[in-house]
Design a protein around this motif. Structure first.
Motif, PDB file in Angstrom:
ATOM      1  N   HIS A  28       0.835  -1.194   0.000  1.00 13.37           N
ATOM      2  CA  HIS A  28       0.000   0.000   0.000  1.00 13.37           C
ATOM      3  C   HIS A  28       0.873   1.249   0.000  1.00 13.37           C
ATOM      4  CE1 HIS A  28      -3.897  -1.942   0.700  1.00 13.37           C
ATOM      5  NE2 HIS A  28      -3.210  -2.830   1.400  1.00 13.37           N
ATOM      6  N   ARG A  29       0.311   2.296  -0.480  1.00 14.83           N
ATOM      7  CA  ARG A  29       1.028   3.576  -0.530  1.00 14.83           C
ATOM      8  C   ARG A  29       1.296   4.073   0.896  1.00 14.83           C
ATOM      9  NH1 ARG A  29      -0.249   9.060  -0.517  1.00 14.83           N
ATOM     10  NH2 ARG A  29       1.123  10.358  -1.801  1.00 14.83           N
ATOM     11  N   GLY A  30       2.550   4.451   1.144  1.00 13.24           N
ATOM     12  CA  GLY A  30       2.932   4.959   2.443  1.00 13.24           C
ATOM     13  C   GLY A  30       3.445   3.908   3.404  1.00 13.24           C
ATOM     14  N   ALA A  36       5.449   4.319  -2.686  1.00 13.76           N
ATOM     15  CA  ALA A  36       4.807   5.545  -3.169  1.00 13.76           C
ATOM     16  C   ALA A  36       3.529   5.262  -3.940  1.00 13.76           C
ATOM     17  CB  ALA A  36       5.775   6.330  -4.061  1.00 13.76           C
ATOM     18  N   GLU A  37       3.299   3.994  -4.315  1.00 15.69           N
ATOM     19  CA  GLU A  37       2.108   3.606  -5.054  1.00 15.69           C
ATOM     20  C   GLU A  37       1.505   2.365  -4.408  1.00 15.69           C
ATOM     21  OE1 GLU A  37       2.987   3.024  -9.152  1.00 15.69           O
ATOM     22  OE2 GLU A  37       4.261   4.813  -9.303  1.00 15.69           O
ATOM     23  N   LEU A  78      16.106 -15.415  -0.176  1.00 18.69           N
ATOM     24  CA  LEU A  78      15.305 -14.201  -0.288  1.00 18.69           C
ATOM     25  C   LEU A  78      14.480 -14.007   0.967  1.00 18.69           C
ATOM     26  CD1 LEU A  78      13.907 -14.639  -3.923  1.00 18.69           C
ATOM     27  CD2 LEU A  78      15.988 -13.452  -3.198  1.00 18.69           C
ATOM     28  N   SER A  79      14.316 -12.767   1.341  1.00 19.98           N
ATOM     29  CA  SER A  79      13.435 -12.379   2.441  1.00 19.98           C
ATOM     30  C   SER A  79      12.839 -11.020   2.091  1.00 19.98           C
ATOM     31  CB  SER A  79      14.195 -12.296   3.769  1.00 19.98           C
ATOM     32  OG  SER A  79      13.343 -11.817   4.802  1.00 19.98           O
ATOM     33  N   PHE A  80      11.532 -10.986   1.859  1.00 19.33           N
ATOM     34  CA  PHE A  80      10.890  -9.737   1.487  1.00 19.33           C
ATOM     35  C   PHE A  80       9.499  -9.697   2.099  1.00 19.33           C
ATOM     36  CE2 PHE A  80      10.029 -12.763  -1.886  1.00 19.33           C
ATOM     37  CZ  PHE A  80       8.648 -12.660  -2.050  1.00 19.33           C
ATOM     38  N   GLY A  81       8.946  -8.508   2.149  1.00 21.07           N
ATOM     39  CA  GLY A  81       7.613  -8.328   2.714  1.00 21.07           C
ATOM     40  C   GLY A  81       7.307  -6.864   2.925  1.00 21.07           C
ATOM     41  N   VAL A  82       6.167  -6.620   3.504  1.00 22.48           N
ATOM     42  CA  VAL A  82       5.690  -5.272   3.800  1.00 22.48           C
ATOM     43  C   VAL A  82       5.186  -5.267   5.227  1.00 22.48           C
ATOM     44  CG1 VAL A  82       4.044  -3.462   3.209  1.00 22.48           C
ATOM     45  CG2 VAL A  82       5.039  -4.854   1.409  1.00 22.48           C
ATOM     46  N   TYR A  83       5.630  -4.303   6.002  1.00 19.05           N
ATOM     47  CA  TYR A  83       5.109  -4.170   7.361  1.00 19.05           C
ATOM     48  C   TYR A  83       4.330  -2.861   7.453  1.00 19.05           C
ATOM     49  CZ  TYR A  83       9.362  -1.367   8.026  1.00 19.05           C
ATOM     50  OH  TYR A  83      10.370  -0.446   7.897  1.00 19.05           O
ATOM     51  N   TYR A  84       3.222  -2.926   8.157  1.00 18.90           N
ATOM     52  CA  TYR A  84       2.254  -1.838   8.211  1.00 18.90           C
ATOM     53  C   TYR A  84       2.313  -1.208   9.589  1.00 18.90           C
ATOM     54  CZ  TYR A  84       0.602  -4.454   4.191  1.00 18.90           C
ATOM     55  OH  TYR A  84       0.531  -5.127   3.016  1.00 18.90           O
ATOM     56  N   ASP A  85       2.702   0.052   9.617  1.00 16.92           N
ATOM     57  CA  ASP A  85       2.794   0.745  10.897  1.00 16.92           C
ATOM     58  C   ASP A  85       1.426   1.065  11.476  1.00 16.92           C
ATOM     59  OD1 ASP A  85       5.507   0.666  10.691  1.00 16.92           O
ATOM     60  OD2 ASP A  85       5.643   2.623   9.721  1.00 16.92           O
TER      61      ASP A  85
END
Length: 249
Positions: free
Chosen positions: A61-63, A111-112, A134-141
């Motif tokens: 998500h953006r941000g 940014a998108e 590989l280790s990837f992901g997105v964490y949401y504050d």
């Protein structure tokens, strides 16, 4: 009879056409924001052949914070080149980051909103394969799982209540301590006032004593001086009697 058969055929045709069309949205009641929220960290290893290319996509998500960590574990072949070409592209196709190394850490703020593309190329090692971790992901504050929101709220309430109780106990202990100090302070000042009163009355008594004794001694001195003068005067007084009588002094 013919009319009923045609109606039945037409109904079956409409029902079949309605249920035979594939659905593009499997969850029409869930939005993209709710569908892709949650814990999405991935750790795995892949094997790239000589001059091979492998791409992965991940939603962000953006941000929010996007991260990618990779490391070349082993390489086979003649060249033994450990360099790996890695590129990360935004959903719009813009290049976000590019690294050409055996290991690296990529982290940026999305940014998108959409699927970010991660491509791994083994172009430096044309005669051997390599294994990559590989280790990837997105964490949401700002994201909070709805299933855990109630538990987190209860925990927060318990923490607030515990902190409030601790604060109240600290305030109570501090109040008792202040009251004890104030009590001892008033006791000390009371004792000081009593000593001051005793000293004042003692000084007043001594003043009266000195005043009265001074007055008494003054009267005694004046009286004794007057009597001495009378006695001395009486010694020099002459008699006016007969001629043959001699004076007393």
């Amino acid at each position: 009879m013919l009319y009923g058969t045609s109606c039945l055929f037409l109904g079956c045709l409409i029902w079949g056409s309605a249920h035979g069309v594939p659905q593009t949205n499997t969850r029409p009641d869930v939005t993209d924001q709710e569908l892709f929220w949650g814990s999405d960290q991935y750790d795995f290893a892949i094997v790239l052949p000589a001059a091979g290319l492998e791409c992965f996509w991940h939603f962000a998500h953006r941000g929010e914070k996007f991260y990618l960590n990779f490391m070349v574990q082993w390489v086979t072949g003649m060249g033994h080149g450990r360099q790996l070409s890695v590129t990360v592209n935004a959903p719009s196709g813009l290049l976000v980051s590019a690294v050409d190394d055996a290991k690296a850490q990529i982290s940026f703020e999305a940014a998108e909103t959409g699927f970010y593309q991660m491509c791994f190329s083994n172009l430096h090692n044309r005669f051997g394969t390599m294994q990559i971790f590989l280790s990837f992901g997105v964490y949401y504050d700002t994201y909070q799982d709805p299933s855990k929101s109630e538990e987190d709220e209860e925990k927060k309430k318990e923490e607030v209540s515990r902190e409030l109780n601790n604060t109240l106990s600290i305030i109570e202990a501090a109040t008792h301590k202040v009251e004890n100090h104030v009590f001892h302070m008033f006791r000390y000042y009371g004792f000081s006032r009593v000593r001051k009163s005793v000293d004042y009355f003692l000084l007043q008594s001594n003043s009266k004593y000195i005043t009265w004794w001074s007055m008494a001694l003054s009267v005694l001195i004046v009286t004794s001086g007057y009597l001495q003068l009378l006695f001395l005067k009486s010694l020099f007084v002459s008699s006016t009697g007969a001629e043959g009588e001699k004076p007393r002094c």
